[in-house]
Design a protein around this motif. Structure first.
Motif, short mmCIF file in Angstrom:
data_model
loop_
_atom_site.label_atom_id
_atom_site.label_comp_id
_atom_site.label_asym_id
_atom_site.label_seq_id
_atom_site.Cartn_x
_atom_site.Cartn_y
_atom_site.Cartn_z
N ARG A 33 0.83 -1.20 0.00
CA ARG A 33 0.00 0.00 0.00
C ARG A 33 0.87 1.26 0.00
NH1 ARG A 33 -2.92 0.47 4.59
NH2 ARG A 33 -1.58 -1.02 5.69
N PHE A 34 1.88 1.21 -0.89
CA PHE A 34 2.82 2.31 -1.09
C PHE A 34 3.45 2.76 0.24
CE2 PHE A 34 0.25 2.23 -4.87
CZ PHE A 34 1.16 2.52 -5.89
N ALA A 35 4.06 1.76 0.89
CA ALA A 35 4.74 2.03 2.17
C ALA A 35 5.82 3.09 2.01
CB ALA A 35 5.35 0.74 2.71
N GLN A 36 6.41 3.20 0.82
CA GLN A 36 7.47 4.19 0.59
C GLN A 36 6.95 5.61 0.70
OE1 GLN A 36 5.99 2.29 -1.77
NE2 GLN A 36 6.69 2.80 -3.84
N VAL A 37 5.63 5.78 0.63
CA VAL A 37 5.00 7.09 0.81
C VAL A 37 4.39 7.20 2.20
CG1 VAL A 37 3.24 8.69 -0.02
CG2 VAL A 37 4.53 7.29 -1.65
N ARG A 38 3.64 6.18 2.60
CA ARG A 38 2.92 6.21 3.89
C ARG A 38 3.86 6.33 5.08
NH1 ARG A 38 0.58 2.11 5.70
NH2 ARG A 38 1.49 0.46 4.40
N HIS A 39 5.03 5.72 4.98
CA HIS A 39 5.93 5.68 6.13
C HIS A 39 7.14 6.60 5.98
CE1 HIS A 39 3.88 2.53 8.31
NE2 HIS A 39 3.82 1.77 7.23
N PHE A 40 6.97 7.65 5.20
CA PHE A 40 8.11 8.55 4.96
C PHE A 40 8.59 9.19 6.28
CE2 PHE A 40 10.24 12.46 3.58
CZ PHE A 40 11.11 11.94 2.63
N ARG A 41 7.66 9.63 7.13
CA ARG A 41 8.06 10.23 8.41
C ARG A 41 8.75 9.20 9.30
NH1 ARG A 41 3.67 13.18 12.24
NH2 ARG A 41 3.80 14.76 10.57
N GLU A 42 8.24 7.96 9.29
CA GLU A 42 8.84 6.91 10.09
C GLU A 42 10.27 6.60 9.63
OE1 GLU A 42 8.74 3.77 13.08
OE2 GLU A 42 7.93 5.77 12.77
N MET A 43 10.51 6.71 8.34
CA MET A 43 11.87 6.50 7.82
C MET A 43 12.85 7.45 8.48
SD MET A 43 11.12 6.09 3.74
CE MET A 43 9.96 4.90 3.08
N TRP A 44 12.46 8.73 8.57
CA TRP A 44 13.32 9.74 9.20
C TRP A 44 13.54 9.43 10.67
CZ3 TRP A 44 16.51 13.28 7.47
CH2 TRP A 44 16.36 13.77 6.17
N ARG A 45 12.47 9.04 11.36
CA ARG A 45 12.60 8.75 12.79
C ARG A 45 13.56 7.59 13.03
NH1 ARG A 45 11.22 5.58 16.81
NH2 ARG A 45 10.27 4.01 15.45
N LEU A 46 13.41 6.54 12.23
CA LEU A 46 14.26 5.37 12.38
C LEU A 46 15.71 5.68 12.04
CD1 LEU A 46 11.88 2.75 10.72
CD2 LEU A 46 12.49 2.87 13.15
N LEU A 47 15.88 6.50 11.04
CA LEU A 47 17.23 6.85 10.59
C LEU A 47 18.02 7.53 11.70
CD1 LEU A 47 19.17 7.01 8.17
CD2 LEU A 47 18.13 9.22 7.60
N LEU A 48 17.36 8.35 12.49
CA LEU A 48 18.04 9.16 13.51
C LEU A 48 18.07 8.51 14.89
CD1 LEU A 48 16.55 12.63 12.51
CD2 LEU A 48 18.79 11.69 11.89
#
Length: 492
Positions: A33-48
């Protein structure tokens, strides 16, 4: 020999592989379900927020190692080649393969986390590991491991070092010609090749942790510096940007180089650059210390954005805004010629573009950028090849195999730096294509058998909704077998 190599490359990079890369990305985008768009904010949180451990590197370090493989010559010389052979519309197809490829990157990197192992106190994993554990097909896993060792240890390093040599020669001049046992080369290329090989040897003999520390420092800096310079050029020509975007989109569907050329070169160079589906990124993903496999899958999906939508786009805009490019058709006939006839496989389009704005400084800056981009990519290739050597040694221990790999990758780096661009790019494309075929087919079959990466995503999203303080992963509860490391974590 050259004719055979070109024929083999044509077979591997047939339209079937091009549409397989696009189709797999679209398929997994829909499934997640286009996780690459839905979880964009979560990507940043996990990265840091990630932390390393004695056994694994942090999410950010894993991203840096992965980016060091994704952000390389493909972002400078690869974009130039896509435009030079496919026209401006090829850039659009690079965007498409990056957007959909982010979902593929999530799948393969999550699989790498699920099925990773601990080896001599470090986490190891990648397609060979998850193919064996998820499918139970050791022969197919071995096939991927051998193909990857050949690709990342022998074929692909030649492309990166070739770009370094070409860029330095363009920046400072060729110097005197020197005769050697391998042929006659410019003094600049010989000096550059020697320096790169010596530095490479120092780092790879220092181990995986040294590679992670080096890339953690270098990759963010080099990518940011390059993007800032590109942004300055774009800002100075901001009124031309809408026209450039329009040119890219228009040429994608009515391409001057033909529909096949635009899509083919866009996808080929897109996959070469961002590596989504190629099977290289999962090796770094497996090395990360995370609470849940889906977390590193999302972080690795973000790396595709950094590579193509940021760095490649910056290069494309700079080349097109300054008009420093040609488009070559069949038989080397010029479809569009704006500058002197130069090899589109080289970084010269980019160097000429920056020189047109920063006279005398553009070529040296690109040479320095390319050194860091390409050199860290060679390090990532070694890391990947070593992972697959370790996989082979699990079953059939071959003394000294890692040492042979180190010598092999240093020899390939030397060879590539001295040879012509056309030959080494063809070898590199063969390496990318072999891995992409084996990996994409593998992850599609794994989906049909058990859908482990999709189950992991749903489990992670469930815990997100429950707002748990600490994430956990229970593979047996999800019906995922052979994820022993995660199962052992739960028992501790």
């Amino acid at each position: 020999m050259l004719e055979f190599v070109n024929t083999l490359n044509g077979i591997i990079w047939s339209p079937a592989l091009i549409y397989l890369c696009l189709g797999a990305g679209l398929f997994y985008s829909i499934l997640t379900r286009f996780a690459q768009v839905r979880h964009f904010r979560e990507m940043w949180r996990l990265l840091l927020s990630g932390k390393s451990s004695d056994k694994g590197i942090s999410s950010f370090q894993a991203l840096a190692v992965s980016l060091s493989g994704r952000v390389g010559t493909g972002n400078i010389a690869g974009v130039a080649a896509a435009i030079g052979f496919g026209g401006p519309g090829a850039v659009f197809w690079m965007w498409v393969v990056a957007f959909f490829g982010a979902a593929t990157a999530y799948i393969e990197s999550t699989l790498a986390q699920i099925y990773k192992e601990e080896d001599e106190g470090l986490y190891r994993g990648g397609p060979a590991y998850y193919i064996e554990k998820a499918l139970g097909q050791k022969w197919y896993a071995w096939l991927f491991a051998i193909a990857t060792i050949l690709a990342t240890g022998l074929l692909l390093p030649t492309v990166q070092s070739n770009a370094i040599g070409a860029a330095v020669e363009q920046a400072v001049g060729a110097g005197n010609m020197v005769e050697t046992a391998m042929g006659t080369f410019s003094a600049t290329k010989l000096f550059t090749a020697t320096a790169v090989v010596l530095i490479l040897g120092f780092i790879i003999f220092g181990g995986v942790k040294r590679i992670a520390r080096f890339t953690e420092l270098v990759v963010p800096f080099m990518a940011l510096a390059y993007i800032i310079i590109a942004m300055v050029i774009i800002a100075l020509n901001i009124t031309e940007l809408p026209g450039i975007v329009s040119l890219i989109v228009t040429d994608a569907f009515t391409p001057m180089a033909g529909v096949g050329a635009a899509i083919g070169w866009g996808v080929k160079r897109g996959v070469y650059s961002n590596e989504a589906g190629q099977g290289t990124g999962p090796h770094a993903a497996a090395a990360a210390e995370v609470q849940h496999p889906a977390q590193q899958g999302l972080v690795q999906a973000f790396s595709v954005y950094v590579d193509t939508l940021f760095v490649c786009t910056a290069t494309a805009f700079v080349i097109l805004i300054t008009g420093q490019y040609n488009v070559v058709g069949e038989g080397a006939a010029m479809i569009q010629q704006n500058i002197a006839n130069v090899d589109p496989n080289s970084p010269m389009f980019t160097q000429l573009a920056l020189d047109s704005v920063f006279s005398g400084a553009g070529s040296p800056f690109v040479a320095i950028s390319l050194f860091f981009f390409a050199f860290t990519t060679i390090l990532a290739y070694y890391f990947i090849a070593e992972n697959n050597v370790t996989y082979i040694n699990r079953h059939f221990h071959i003394p000294g195999l890692t040492f042979v790999l180190k010598v092999m990758i240093m020899g390939a780096t030397l060879f590539g730096c001295l040879r012509e661009a056309g030959v080494v790019w063809t070898l590199g494309d063969i390496g990318v294509g072999l891995m992409a075929w084996l990996n994409i087919v593998g992850i599609l079959i794994i989906f049909l058998v058990g859908r482990p990466a999709i189950k992991a995503l749903k489990d992670y999203e469930r815990q997100q909704k429950e707002k748990v303080k600490e994430y956990s992963f229970d593979p047996e509860a999800l019906g995922i077998k052979n994820a022993e490391l995660w199962q052992d974590k739960l028992k501790k």
